[in-house]
Design a protein around this motif. Structure first.
Motif, short mmCIF file in Angstrom:
data_model
loop_
_atom_site.label_atom_id
_atom_site.label_comp_id
_atom_site.label_asym_id
_atom_site.label_seq_id
_atom_site.Cartn_x
_atom_site.Cartn_y
_atom_site.Cartn_z
N MET A 117 -12.65 -11.79 11.96
CA MET A 117 -11.26 -11.56 11.61
C MET A 117 -10.92 -12.31 10.33
SD MET A 117 -9.58 -9.68 13.87
CE MET A 117 -7.91 -10.18 14.14
N ALA A 118 -9.98 -11.74 9.62
CA ALA A 118 -9.56 -12.33 8.36
C ALA A 118 -8.05 -12.16 8.21
CB ALA A 118 -10.28 -11.66 7.19
N VAL A 119 -7.48 -12.96 7.32
CA VAL A 119 -6.09 -12.81 6.92
C VAL A 119 -6.12 -12.50 5.42
CG1 VAL A 119 -3.87 -13.96 6.62
CG2 VAL A 119 -5.20 -14.37 8.69
N ALA A 120 -5.38 -11.49 5.02
CA ALA A 120 -5.38 -11.08 3.62
C ALA A 120 -3.95 -10.92 3.12
CB ALA A 120 -6.13 -9.77 3.44
N GLU A 121 -3.76 -11.23 1.84
CA GLU A 121 -2.48 -10.97 1.18
C GLU A 121 -2.72 -9.86 0.17
OE1 GLU A 121 0.96 -13.58 -0.83
OE2 GLU A 121 -0.96 -13.67 -1.86
N LEU A 122 -1.92 -8.82 0.28
CA LEU A 122 -2.06 -7.64 -0.55
C LEU A 122 -0.79 -7.42 -1.34
CD1 LEU A 122 -3.44 -4.93 -1.28
CD2 LEU A 122 -2.52 -4.01 0.85
N CYS A 123 -0.92 -7.29 -2.66
CA CYS A 123 0.22 -7.01 -3.54
C CYS A 123 -0.16 -5.84 -4.43
CB CYS A 123 0.56 -8.21 -4.41
SG CYS A 123 0.95 -9.71 -3.51
N LEU A 124 0.67 -4.81 -4.44
CA LEU A 124 0.47 -3.68 -5.32
C LEU A 124 1.62 -3.63 -6.31
CD1 LEU A 124 -0.74 -2.71 -2.36
CD2 LEU A 124 -1.20 -0.69 -3.70
N VAL B 235 -1.71 -2.01 -10.35
CA VAL B 235 -2.48 -3.25 -10.36
C VAL B 235 -2.44 -3.78 -8.93
CG1 VAL B 235 -2.60 -5.62 -11.22
CG2 VAL B 235 -1.96 -3.76 -12.77
N ILE B 236 -3.59 -4.13 -8.39
CA ILE B 236 -3.68 -4.62 -7.02
C ILE B 236 -4.20 -6.04 -7.02
CG2 ILE B 236 -4.77 -4.31 -4.76
CD1 ILE B 236 -5.01 -1.32 -5.46
N SER B 237 -3.49 -6.91 -6.32
CA SER B 237 -3.93 -8.29 -6.12
C SER B 237 -4.27 -8.44 -4.65
CB SER B 237 -2.81 -9.25 -6.52
OG SER B 237 -3.15 -10.57 -6.18
N LEU B 238 -5.46 -8.93 -4.35
CA LEU B 238 -5.92 -9.07 -2.97
C LEU B 238 -6.56 -10.44 -2.79
CD1 LEU B 238 -6.56 -7.86 -0.16
CD2 LEU B 238 -8.68 -6.97 -1.17
N LYS B 239 -6.07 -11.18 -1.80
CA LYS B 239 -6.69 -12.45 -1.41
C LYS B 239 -7.12 -12.31 0.04
CE LYS B 239 -3.27 -15.09 -3.88
NZ LYS B 239 -2.29 -16.15 -3.74
#
Length: 93
Positions: free
Chosen positions: A1-8, A72-76
């Motif tokens: 499992m993971a936690v991700a932050e997604l910004c488009l 533009v996509i930012s993904l952590k």
């Protein structure tokens, strides 16, 4: 499992308002079955990395289909193997 932050970030729009481009993205996230939390500057998602990456692809298509000329996509991604990360654990809830 993971936690991700997604910004488009939709670009090439005629207005500084981007809600019409992001609504379909939130719909895709909500229908994904993954746990999520919409935040003011992005969305946090919890789940397996492969499902998160598939979700990013679906979000990418959704924002372009909504009319954005460029995105533009930012993904952590925080993927731990020593203990399961959770959205609540990341914010100390």
């Amino acid at each position: 499992m993971a936690v991700a932050e997604l910004c488009l970030f939709p670009l090439g729009t005629e207005s500084p308002s981007v809600g019409e481009y992001l609504r379909p993205v939130i719909d895709v996230i909500a229908s994904s079955g993954l746990k999520y939390r919409v935040c003011p500057m992005g969305t946090v998602v919890e789940g397996p990395v492969d499902e998160i990456l598939e979700l990013v692809e679906r979000c990418h298509r959704a924002i372009l289909e909504a009319g954005a000329k460029r995105v533009v996509i930012s993904l952590k991604i925080d993927d731990r193997i020593d203990k399961p990360p959770t959205i609540e654990g990341k914010v100390g809830v």
